[in-house]
Enzyme design. Structure first.
Site, PDB file in Angstrom:
ATOM      1  CD1 TRP A 152      -0.138  -4.453   1.750  1.00  0.00           C
ATOM      2  CD2 TRP A 152       2.029  -3.973   2.026  1.00  0.00           C
ATOM      3  NE1 TRP A 152       0.554  -4.978   0.679  1.00  0.00           N
ATOM      4  CE2 TRP A 152       1.877  -4.708   0.821  1.00  0.00           C
ATOM      5  CE3 TRP A 152       3.298  -3.548   2.413  1.00  0.00           C
ATOM      6  CZ2 TRP A 152       2.952  -5.021   0.009  1.00  0.00           C
ATOM      7  CZ3 TRP A 152       4.367  -3.856   1.603  1.00  0.00           C
ATOM      8  CH2 TRP A 152       4.198  -4.597   0.412  1.00  0.00           C
ATOM      9  CG  ASP A 233       4.844   2.022   3.070  1.00  0.00           C
ATOM     10  OD1 ASP A 233       5.228   2.455   1.972  1.00  0.00           O
ATOM     11  OD2 ASP A 233       4.308   0.896   3.202  1.00  0.00           O
ATOM     12  CE  LYS A 269      -1.059  -0.046  -5.513  1.00  0.00           C
ATOM     13  NZ  LYS A 269       0.194  -0.677  -5.041  1.00  0.00           N
TER      14      LYS A 269
END
Length: 424
Positions: A152, A233, A269
């Site tokens: 990311w 993560d 999300k």
């Protein structure tokens, strides 16, 4: 006399001169690639336009989706007539406890020993920043973090700003459009003992390529052998496979094997709480006494950074995680979102492989997992898709599968087929 008049005029001249701004030497920063895609999409008025750059879920109609469990939680919160007082520095205690339970599992040994230090954060980004700063200050063995290639985009500046040196390990194999597992293991073996390693717990962003459970076990062994420190993560728990337990496998397995870990969680999300900024950062410790000392240092990091976290989103997440009926409904909705994306992957694969018989191998589309897919399209193909077909994605070929639906997937597949053939 002329000299005297010149001196008298000087202050007037200086007063009339345009002042040099304090910020005149500040250079323009590079544009954010994702925001640039969104801006180009908004400016495009073609009815066929598709935005596959944004990292947020869209329903079958291409609209943002507010979960029913979230709506019901907000109704319960409104009925309770709660106040708007500040939260403690580490956040809403009920939320952080339930977030840790969701991640580590109800039977987690450090959780049941009250040995997990956890703080509410400003979503996953905030959790990563707290974690990076804590490790930079207190991790005794290294100030270097290894991140996968690619990762990311925000990971790199975030960890650098935290005070860590960022290095890389191999992850994605462009030839197979899959995991470079041997390269990954070799790079971890070659990393200096004690280094920090960032691991995407599930739904790797941006590739959508995850290790298998067997591969995770091998990675755990390598990290233990080299005495590396794992920093997970986990931004997509439940959103990847549709199962919150399955998506937490790597985190729970590592802890069960005796690893002490750091963990970043996001509820953007899996609960659709994008703008509410709900997250958590946690560390497993050796004892309750050690946890208390770690907690005290987390507070020292958070206090001057933002004082304390937002209230409303934490109440929403905690209400869902605390209420058995809402929790069950939420898990069903998470599975529904995941299943829709999995269905889009299958349909896209079928259209490219069997429908249009597009040149190349496309099985990676359905073997990848989560919101994103690395399509294998090159920069020129991505560029022509934007210019000729009004389809917007990052120039590395990453697409958000959530941007596809029953109304646009055939047009997308047809356009990709034409771009690959050079006929667009």
């Amino acid at each position: 006399m002329l000299a005297i008049n010149a001196v008298r005029r000087a202050p007037s001249i200086l007063r009339n001169a345009a002042p040099l701004s304090t910020w005149s030497a500040v250079p323009a920063g590079p544009p954010d690639p994702i925001l640039g895609i969104t801006e180009a999409f908004k400016a495009d008025k073609d009815p066929r336009r598709i935005n596959l750059g944004v990292g947020a879920y869209r329903d079958e109609d291409g609209k943002p989706y507010v979960l029913n469990a979230v709506k019901k939680a907000e109704e319960k919160i409104a009925a309770a007539k709660l106040d708007k007082e500040y939260l403690p520095i580490t956040g809403l205690a009920g939320f952080t406890s339930n977030a840790a339970k969701l991640a580590y599992g109800a039977d987690s040994v450090p959780r049941n020993q009250n040995a997990i230090a956890v703080t509410q954060s400003i979503s996953g980004t905030g959790a990563l920043r707290i974690g990076g700063t804590f490790l930079a200050r207190h991790y005794p063995h290294s100030k270097t973090i290894y991140v996968p290639t690619p990762t990311w985009g925000n990971h790199i500046p975030l960890f650098k700003d935290s005070g860590l040196e960022v290095k890389y390990y191999r992850y994605f194999d462009k030839k197979t459009v899959g995991l470079d597992f041997e390269g990954l293991k070799e790079d971890l073996q070659n990393a200096p003992e004690g280094s920090i390693v960032l691991l995407h717990a599930c739904a790797h962003n941006p590739t959508g390529v995850d290790p298998t459970q067997s591969q995770w076990k091998d990675i755990s062994d390598t990290i233990a052998e080299k005495k590396l420190f794992p920093f997970f993560d986990m931004a997509y728990q439940g959103f990847a496979s549709g199962s919150t337990d399955r998506d937490a496998f790597a985190v729970r397995y590592f802890v069960s094997q005796g690893h002490q870990i750091a963990l970043s969680q996001s509820f953007a999300k899996n609960m659709g709480l994008y703008g509410e900024r709900v997250g958590a950062f946690s560390l497993t410790t050796a004892s309750e006494e050690e946890r208390k000392r770690v907690d005290s240092q987390l507070k020292i990091i958070v206090r001057p950074m933002y004082s304390n976290p937002p209230l409303h989103g934490a109440h929403i997440a905690n209400t869902i995680l605390s209420d058995p009926e809402l929790y069950q409904e939420w898990e069903g909705e998470v599975k529904g979102m995941a299943d829709r994306i999995i269905n889009m992957r299958e349909r896209l694969y079928q259209l490219l492989s069997n429908g249009f018989r597009t040149p190349g191998e496309w099985s990676h589309v359905k073997s990848q997992i989560g919101m994103f897919s690395f399509t294998g399209l090159n920069k020129e193909q991505c560029k022509v898709l934007a210019e000729k077909a009004h389809i917007y994605m990052t120039m590395d070929g990453r697409i958000s599968m959530a941007g596809l639906n029953g109304r646009n997937i055939e047009y997308f597949a047809q356009s990709v087929d034409a771009a690959v053939r050079g006929d667009l």
